[in-house]
Design a protein around this motif. Structure first.
Motif, short mmCIF file in Angstrom:
data_model
loop_
_atom_site.label_atom_id
_atom_site.label_comp_id
_atom_site.label_asym_id
_atom_site.label_seq_id
_atom_site.Cartn_x
_atom_site.Cartn_y
_atom_site.Cartn_z
N ALA A 267 -2.09 -3.12 17.46
CA ALA A 267 -2.12 -3.57 18.86
C ALA A 267 -2.55 -2.43 19.79
O ALA A 267 -3.43 -2.60 20.64
CB ALA A 267 -0.75 -4.10 19.28
N GLU A 286 1.44 8.35 19.90
CA GLU A 286 1.90 7.82 18.63
C GLU A 286 2.94 8.75 18.01
O GLU A 286 2.67 9.92 17.78
CB GLU A 286 0.69 7.63 17.69
N GLN A 293 2.75 -0.33 11.14
CA GLN A 293 3.18 -1.02 9.91
C GLN A 293 1.99 -1.39 9.05
O GLN A 293 2.03 -1.29 7.83
CB GLN A 293 3.92 -2.30 10.26
N ASN A 302 -5.55 -11.20 4.72
CA ASN A 302 -5.75 -12.35 5.61
C ASN A 302 -6.32 -11.94 6.97
O ASN A 302 -6.25 -12.69 7.91
CB ASN A 302 -4.44 -13.13 5.79
N ALA A 336 7.03 8.60 22.96
CA ALA A 336 7.46 8.27 24.32
C ALA A 336 8.98 8.18 24.29
O ALA A 336 9.56 7.57 23.40
CB ALA A 336 6.86 6.93 24.73
N GLN A 414 3.64 -8.58 -0.99
CA GLN A 414 2.55 -7.63 -1.28
C GLN A 414 3.06 -6.49 -2.13
O GLN A 414 2.41 -6.05 -3.07
CB GLN A 414 2.03 -7.04 0.02
N ASP A 552 3.90 -6.69 17.83
CA ASP A 552 5.20 -7.04 17.26
C ASP A 552 6.38 -6.77 18.19
O ASP A 552 7.45 -7.34 18.02
CB ASP A 552 5.43 -6.24 15.95
N VAL A 561 -1.42 -8.85 11.82
CA VAL A 561 -2.39 -7.86 12.31
C VAL A 561 -3.32 -8.52 13.34
O VAL A 561 -3.58 -7.95 14.41
CB VAL A 561 -3.22 -7.29 11.13
C1 LIG Z 1 4.01 -3.48 4.37
C2 LIG Z 1 3.47 -4.45 5.39
C3 LIG Z 1 2.44 -5.30 5.05
C4 LIG Z 1 1.91 -6.18 6.00
N1 LIG Z 1 0.88 -6.99 5.62
C5 LIG Z 1 0.31 -7.80 6.53
C6 LIG Z 1 -0.81 -8.62 6.17
O1 LIG Z 1 -1.25 -8.62 5.03
N2 LIG Z 1 -1.36 -9.37 7.13
C7 LIG Z 1 -0.91 -9.41 8.41
O2 LIG Z 1 -1.49 -10.08 9.24
N3 LIG Z 1 0.17 -8.65 8.78
C8 LIG Z 1 0.78 -7.86 7.87
N4 LIG Z 1 1.87 -7.11 8.22
C9 LIG Z 1 2.36 -7.19 9.62
C10 LIG Z 1 1.51 -6.31 10.52
O3 LIG Z 1 1.32 -5.06 9.92
C11 LIG Z 1 2.16 -6.15 11.89
O4 LIG Z 1 2.27 -7.43 12.46
C12 LIG Z 1 1.31 -5.25 12.78
O5 LIG Z 1 1.19 -3.96 12.23
C13 LIG Z 1 1.93 -5.14 14.18
O6 LIG Z 1 1.17 -4.25 14.91
P1 LIG Z 1 1.72 -3.51 16.21
O7 LIG Z 1 0.65 -2.59 16.64
O8 LIG Z 1 2.23 -4.50 17.15
O9 LIG Z 1 3.01 -2.69 15.72
P2 LIG Z 1 3.21 -1.61 14.60
O10 LIG Z 1 2.26 -1.83 13.49
O11 LIG Z 1 4.66 -1.65 14.32
O12 LIG Z 1 2.82 -0.23 15.31
C14 LIG Z 1 3.64 0.33 16.31
C15 LIG Z 1 3.34 1.81 16.41
O13 LIG Z 1 4.06 2.36 17.52
C16 LIG Z 1 4.59 3.63 17.15
N5 LIG Z 1 5.76 3.92 18.00
C17 LIG Z 1 6.98 3.34 17.97
N6 LIG Z 1 7.78 3.86 18.91
C18 LIG Z 1 7.05 4.79 19.56
C19 LIG Z 1 7.34 5.68 20.66
N7 LIG Z 1 8.52 5.67 21.28
N8 LIG Z 1 6.34 6.52 21.06
C20 LIG Z 1 5.13 6.52 20.47
N9 LIG Z 1 4.82 5.70 19.42
C21 LIG Z 1 5.77 4.84 18.99
C22 LIG Z 1 4.94 3.45 15.69
O14 LIG Z 1 5.01 4.71 15.02
C23 LIG Z 1 3.79 2.59 15.19
O15 LIG Z 1 2.72 3.35 14.71
C24 LIG Z 1 2.43 -6.22 7.31
C25 LIG Z 1 3.48 -5.36 7.65
C26 LIG Z 1 3.99 -4.48 6.71
C27 LIG Z 1 5.11 -3.55 7.09
#
Ligand SMILES: Cc1cc2nc3c(=O)[nH]c(=O)nc-3n(C[C@H](O)[C@H](O)[C@H](O)COP(=O)(O)OP(=O)(O)OC[C@H]3O[C@@H](n4cnc5c(N)ncnc54)[C@H](O)[C@@H]3O)c2cc1C
Length: 581
Positions: A267, A286, A293, A302, A336, A414, A552, A561
């Motif tokens: 995101a 970051e 994740q 997917n 942060a 997975q 998320d 994703v």
């Molecule tokens: C093992 C695994 C497999 C997956 N496989 C799939 C799949 O096959 N298909 C699919 O669609 N989805 C999959 N998902 C779900 C998908 O990865 C998540 O929905 C997606 O990553 C969410 O993205 P995001 O950017 O919202 O959050 P996140 O991926 O959680 O990223 C948030 C980021 O913010 C950072 N952060 C947190 N707090 C702070 C702070 N205070 N200051 C600075 N940085 C901070 C974290 O370190 C992290 O890097 C999977 C998840 C996991 C764990």
């Protein structure tokens, strides 16, 4: 922090060892320029393409022996060779290693230049001639303005980095143990940040002990990271590694940004790509490594456009380079710690005190796995208990080791499929009656077809035991029977909780601590938050005007994703509206 200078040890006599061969690169005979994929790594430019590049920079002579770039140098220029030759050398305190020879109509550089990180290699003129030279800014302008050149240059730079990572040719050497959680953490941090490093394991290579003796490092000091052949860092924290290797060099965090994005998961990275490509001054923070994740997924199958799947690591690397290509600044290993609001300006407070001024903020801090309440869980994290299942964690396992995967969602599926592919026995423990309630059909089918995966429903772990590392797991099954098993590896992939603690409830949260946005904010929420505007919050806007939440971390988000990427990009259109208000 304990440090030693590698150069100082050169005068000491020593017998040659396998370790020193690795360090000096003597086992490494293939030049990148003669590798099977050399055409991809070092494409030959046409005269017309060179003229287009030259229009962004200057043409100048080069002289044999001249050092054009020194390893560790910041603000790295870019060269296209018109005539002559340039050699690419990995400098080391124990002996230099020739990596490649860049010939006429080819160009220098690796992705460090785009990421604004220090040069990994020294560039020295091998044959006098003439080059086109571009500063880093001119190079950025070129790839932003010229789509064809962007594709040619970015492809080569990304593949060169992949090759360096694969061969472990870089400016960092990690010495540690597969039995150490800190070693796994450092390996994961370097790998997820796409930084090439060589790893030596004290348990697998007896020669490593000679090397440690020579640098007066006790095995109790491990892991150690040797940076640029000069400094030895003893069990460094991620921020120390980022600082030493220059991951955040040159990023100004004093001036007010159009948008500060917190979190570099899918995101946050999508928001950064769209913000920077649309001309906004964007800074991303970051805590750990880009990818979030998703970066820890062994294979995402997917996500639209990748019919054969893509590893989370690769997706993250590509997105990271893409955001930087458009000019977003990304600070690694910077958390942060708070959100401040004064009149109409926001500030994102960093751990350690500094505050980054921002006109708008995008919260993309995602979620993390909930930890089961087992008394001694922390004791086994990284030494038997893992929260990701990738090649890095798998390297800790023996080929025949049995493993447990806890969880019933896609990430657990997975992990089970990934860990079972070598014929290893995998127990999937899930509290509910079946997996089908929570897992995608394609994963369920693979689990059903895998004879080595055993699904244990209505089962949960009740105790972990071990001395220094996990050795035994006790679980309770659906009948209430409790049994112990000599299983040394548990992968925990249990429901997520939102990373919102750092916000201290500055924005309105739901009962599970996910951030409410847009229409989810009821009138009573807005009244309580003292929403100051006539208009209601935009889609993805929180209870603070100009502060958005995506991915998320947002209440009601579909944890995928694609939805994270979609929300990150959509938020930027609302950032434009807020900036125009
Ligand atoms: C093992 C695994 C497999 C997956 N496989 C799939 C799949 O096959 N298909 C699919 O669609 N989805 C999959 N998902 C779900 C998908 O990865 C998540 O929905 C997606 O990553 C969410 O993205 P995001 O950017 O919202 O959050 P996140 O991926 O959680 O990223 C948030 C980021 O913010 C950072 N952060 C947190 N707090 C702070 C702070 N205070 N200051 C600075 N940085 C901070 C974290 O370190 C992290 O890097 C999977 C998840 C996991 C764990």
């Amino acid at each position: 922090m304990w440090m030693a200078t590698l150069g100082a040890s050169r005068s000491r006599s020593h017998t040659r060892s396998k370790v020193l061969d690795v360090l000096t690169g003597r086992t490494q005979s293939t030049l990148l320029t003669s590798a099977p994929n050399a055409a991809l790594l070092f494409p030959v430019l046409s005269t017309a393409q060179i003229s287009r590049i030259a229009s962004h920079g200057l043409i100048r002579p080069i002289t044999r022996g001249e050092v054009l770039i020194e390893g560790g140098q910041t603000n790295v220029p870019f060269f296209v060779v018109k005539a002559g030759e340039i050699e690419v050398i990995r400098p080391s305190g124990l002996g230099d290693l020739l990596i490649a020879i860049v010939r006429a109509n080819q160009f220098t550089g690796d992705i460090s230049m785009i990421l604004g990180r220090p040069a990994l290699m020294r560039l020295r003129v091998r044959e006098s001639g003439e080059v086109v030279q571009l500063t880093r800014d001119q190079m950025h302008a070129l790839i932003q303005a010229d789509a064809e050149m962007s594709e040619v240059l970015m492809t080569a730079l990304i593949y060169r980095r992949i090759e360096l990572v694969a061969q472990g040719i870089g400016d960092a050497l990690l010495i540690g143990s597969a039995q150490s959680a800190a070693t796994l953490r450092i390996k994961a941090f370097l790998t997820r940040n796409g930084h090439p490093f060589k790893y030596l394991d004290i348990d697998r290579d007896a020669d490593v002990r000679d090397l440690l003796d020579r640098f007066r490092v006790d095995s109790g000091d491990l892991p150690v990271l040797i940076c640029r052949g000069e400094k030895v860092l003893k069990n460094p924290v991620n921020q120390e590694i980022a600082d030493r290797l220059g991951f955040n060099g040159g990023i100004d965090h004093a001036h007010q940004r159009d948008v500060v994005i917190v979190g570099a998961g899918p995101a946050g990275l999508a928001a950064a790509v769209y913000a920077a490509s649309e001309g906004l001054d964007a800074l991303v923070l970051e805590t750990s490594s880009p990818g979030g994740q998703a970066g820890s997924s062994s294979r995402i199958e997917n996500y639209l456009g990748f019919p054969t799947g893509i590893s989370g690591q690769e997706l993250a690397e590509r997105a990271y380079a893409q955001a930087q290509k458009f000019g977003a600044d990304i600070m690694i290993a910077k958390s942060a710690a708070g959100l401040t609001c004064e009149r109409e300006a926001y500030g994102v407070r960093l751990e350690g005190g500094a505050t980054i001024p921002a006109r708008t903020v995008i919260i993309a801090t995602g979620a993390r796995y909930r930890k089961p309440s087992l008394a001694n869980l922390g004791q086994f994290e990284g030494v038997g208990v893992y929260y990701n299942a990738t090649f890095m964690e798998e390297a800790q396992l023996g080929d025949d080791d049995e493993v447990i995967v806890v969880g019933g969602a896609n990430s657990a599926g997975q992990a089970a499929v990934f860990l079972s592919r070598t014929g290893r026995r995998v127990h999937v423990l899930v509290r509910s009656n079946s997996l089908s309630e929570s897992m995608s059909r394609y994963l369920l089918r693979r689990i059903e077809d895998a004879s080595t995966i055993e699904v244990r429903t209505r089962t949960e772990i009740v105790a972990l035991e071990g001395n220094g590392r996990l050795e035994r797991v006790t679980w309770r099954d659906g009948t209430g029977a409790v049994s112990s098993h000599d299983i040394r590896h548990v992968f925990l992939m249990t429901g997520a909780e939102a990373n919102t603690g750092w916000l201290s409830s500055r924005v309105t949260l739901d009962e599970k601590n996910f951030i409410k946005t847009g229409a989810d904010l009821a009138q009573k929420d807005l009244t309580a938050a003292q929403w100051p505007l006539e208009r209601p919050p935009y889609l993805l806007e929180t209870s603070l005007p100009g502060v958005f939440a995506v991915g998320d971390v947002r209440c009601g988000n579909i944890k995928r994703v694609a939805s994270a990427v979609g929300e990150g990009s959509i938020a930027i259109s609302f950032v434009h509206r807020v900036l125009a208000e």
